[in-house]
Design an enzyme around this catalytic site. Sequence first.
Site, PDB file in Angstrom:
ATOM      1  N   ASP A   7       0.740  -1.255   0.205  1.00 57.39           N
ATOM      2  CA  ASP A   7       0.021   0.113   0.087  1.00 57.39           C
ATOM      3  C   ASP A   7       0.916   1.111   0.010  1.00 57.39           C
ATOM      4  O   ASP A   7       1.549   1.536   1.127  1.00 57.39           O
ATOM      5  CB  ASP A   7      -0.754   0.101   1.155  1.00 57.39           C
ATOM      6  N   HIS A 589     -27.162   1.587  -4.529  1.00 56.25           N
ATOM      7  CA  HIS A 589     -26.106   1.478  -5.449  1.00 56.25           C
ATOM      8  C   HIS A 589     -26.739   1.802  -6.940  1.00 56.25           C
ATOM      9  O   HIS A 589     -27.288   0.833  -7.447  1.00 56.25           O
ATOM     10  CB  HIS A 589     -25.092   0.417  -5.446  1.00 56.25           C
TER      11      HIS A 589
END
Length: 1022
Positions: A7, A589
């Site tokens: 990350d 959504h």
Amino acid sequence: MKILGFDIGITSIGWAYVEGEELKDCGVRIFTKAENPKNGDSLAAPRREARGVRRRLARRKARLNAIKRLLCKEFGLNLSDYLANDGELPKAYQTSKEHKSPYELRTLALSQKLDSKDLARVILHIAKHRGYGNKHAKTGSDKDSGKVLSAIKVNETAMKDKYQSVGEYFYKEFYQKLRLESEKKGNNITKEFKNVRNKKESYEHCVAQEQVRAELELIFAKQKEFGITFSENFESQIIETAFYQRDLKSFENKVGKCVFYDEPRAPKDSLSAIEFVALTRIINTLKNLEEKSKNLGIGEAYGKDKIQEILKIVLDKGEISYKKLREILHLDERILFAKDSKLDYTKGMQEAEKAKLIEFKNLKAFKKAMGEDFGKFSREELDSIAMDIALIKSKENLAKKLQNYSALSKEQVEALSNLNFAKHIDLSFKALDKILPFMREGLRYDEAVKKAGLQEHRKHKQKGEFLIPLKDYEPYLANPVVARALSEYRKVLNALLRKYGNVHKIHLEFTREAGKNYDERKKIEKEQREHFEANQKAIQQCEILGLPINGANILKMKLWIEQKELCVYSDRKITREHLLDSKVLEVDHIYPYSRSFDDSYMNKVLVFAKENQNKLNKTPFEAFGNDKEKWDRILSLSANLPKQKQRRISNKDFKDKEGGFLTRNLKDTGYIARLASQWSKDCLKFENLSENEVTIAGEKGSSVHIEVVSGQLTSMLRHYWGLGDKDRNNHLHHAVDAVILAYTNNAMIEAFANFKKTQEQNKRKFYAKQIAESEYKAKKAFFEPCKDFRSKVLEKIESIFVSKPPRKRARGALHEETFYSFEDEKLLKKYGGKQGVQKAIALGKIRQVGTKIVSNGAMVRVDIFKDKKGKFYAVPIYTMDFALGILPNKAVAIGKDKEGVIKDWIEMDSNYTFCFSLFKDDLILVKKKEMEKAELCYFVSFDTSTASIQVEKHNNKFEGLSENEKILYSNATQKEVVGKSIGIQNLKTFEKYQVSPLGEMQKAEFEPCQDIALKSSPKRKN
């Protein structure tokens, strides 16, 4: 399988190593941002600007001194009266009220004879304030250049037919003239005089250098008329010296090399580069339109002829609009162009498509300078002219070079020499010559490169066990923030490869900020602030309506406010009672989550549960598009929402592009992501993958070793795997994301998609009373990657020791900008009078520069010593010490003597033993006398006024501080776990440690005290 997860942010790297589905290792690396935190400038910018100022002042001083010598020789004046000793005003410049202003003298010089001293003052004043302009420079296009040129024009107009010279204009219009009431900057009571010279960030009194030069020539002519005689060449020597300008350097050695050939990159504004950029955009746009046409059953295909027709318009006019392209292609009205920030279909098709698909402003300027006709020149000649414009920054030298082109007229040379082409593409003219013929046939860039048999230099790198330095792979990376982040990624990656050997795969994720410039990151920060403010507003509204404050209700409230209390799909009013009933409303959504993996705020709306059940696993158009009345109402309601939501709701083509949406939300395709993955892929050896390996995005039979994953995906998995929200106050969350990345694979994504699909179906069944609540809750549970996954991850995370690289470079200003006199009251009080100030200078607490005093720049290093009783002492070393190349040897002593003068510092002689040198972010082991055991922490700074250090906790985690840690970090807060004002003299333990990129700690081996010097430091005699 062995997988590494990374990350990567602009100041952090989280990493994880998974082998055979077992989390073997994880960690965090924190580092500083390679830019000025205040304005995003390069860290080298202050030094570069200061160096530029020093050079400019030195050149001006040399120029004025040369004029002073000429004047003293010509008029028989004493040169020493005109030369300054450090900090003293030269005798010739010492004036009284009886002395006339230089502006008055410049005016009088036009009407009467001046004595030699006054004429010398006039000449020196003009030479010092010689107006704006550089005969070598091209016309500037920046904002400040525009203001300067505008001011010059205004002043030129004001002077015309009214004043003979610049000096007369300034004297009669501004010198000792009161401001009008409307012109005053302060209050209306006090008198305010007009400025003769520009103040900071003001350009109103700028005049052209040619005007100032003309004034000096006029003064010489007038003075000769009044009876003064000058020696031969005196006038020309004065004028030549006063208005001398250095030539601008060529940029030829600054241009990078082509990715395919060892040749310079082509200017972005050359005709070949423009054709390349235009063809790339045209071909990609047509391919996209062909796909949409095919999905509508039209099946339109655009060949070579259409490409050439569009290209001809672009090269002729320098632009083409979407509207024009639609006309050329006879495009079906149902087909809309691909997403573009310039296209806003909410304004209607006719208005939106006036936007430019392609526009080349410098091509228009190039054509205009050439008299709107390229016909007389070959492509090779036009590219050569563009290269000359890009490389030669001197207007004068460029004009000379352009005269070698016999077909160019005098007017064309003059116009072209004012053009400024600054940017270059990655390809040379040789590479373009190979690629363009295939692109003209309709091949995309990647297809044309393959057809031409070209291969990038960097892809010839031999694969090795470890990753090579980034500068050896991509030498022209201009973003220092990205360069530092990737450099730290390489350190961590290579350390992992040394420890665990080659791996099968590397999964990367980059934060939104990575790869963005300062302004773009500021825009993201602004969005985050607005998001925070919206959340706060939602929380307040929850309190007013009596809703429990939790994440779900805050989201509902934000959407409710945004939607003006209306359901987007039904236009029904959403009341307080609806909000209080958890079963009446749902967050939908817009693009079904199981089909898009888009969990962003811009993909969510608040609707009645019944409307959501009717929508099923579809988009709004798929669900309601057949009901024209309802669909029109939905479109009307969406017009009040953010544009990103409008586009999603109104999209009719989602099914055709579903795979693309899914891939985009699973994969990151940004520049830094592409660079890092390509660098790792081209230069590293990997373990072999099985033939049936599948990528995260679902590509079968893939041999992809590097995958870049979208942050949306890790955020979603973090939630469903129960790893909690990110606590951005501590550094450990970076490792959590890396663990998720390492465990992410196609099987997991597929299972999750099926789970979400089933969950949506079960939700509908539950609300339809087809399944019991207990069964619904059981089916909501989501499986983990392995048994006890969450507890194992959290246990591993807690064991992390965060790694930091020490900052050892001596960089920054030698001293602060403010200058103080020896009589400064604050200094006298602080150090104990004049004697104390002198002692502070001798100790290096402050510095003397000329006749003034300045504060030190950055403290680079602190040398730690110990006496025979075990007490510790610190010798601070500043950037100034490094510049002088003299190692200080006196340790800080605090307090003042009986006379109030600061105490002398303690010389580190044979009674003291050197222990170690400390730099910022060095790891140290510290134990205060009240502590039960020593704690490892990072060194932050040393305070000379209290002989104390500041330290910080490695992971910055506030929760769970032990009683022992609370003693050390007595100034800890949620945001900053630090210990300040820790006196070093009586520490029970004070040792230096080293930490590897993976967070492995060990006591530092003893090193003798190192000497200090910069490359520019004076060489000392032995």
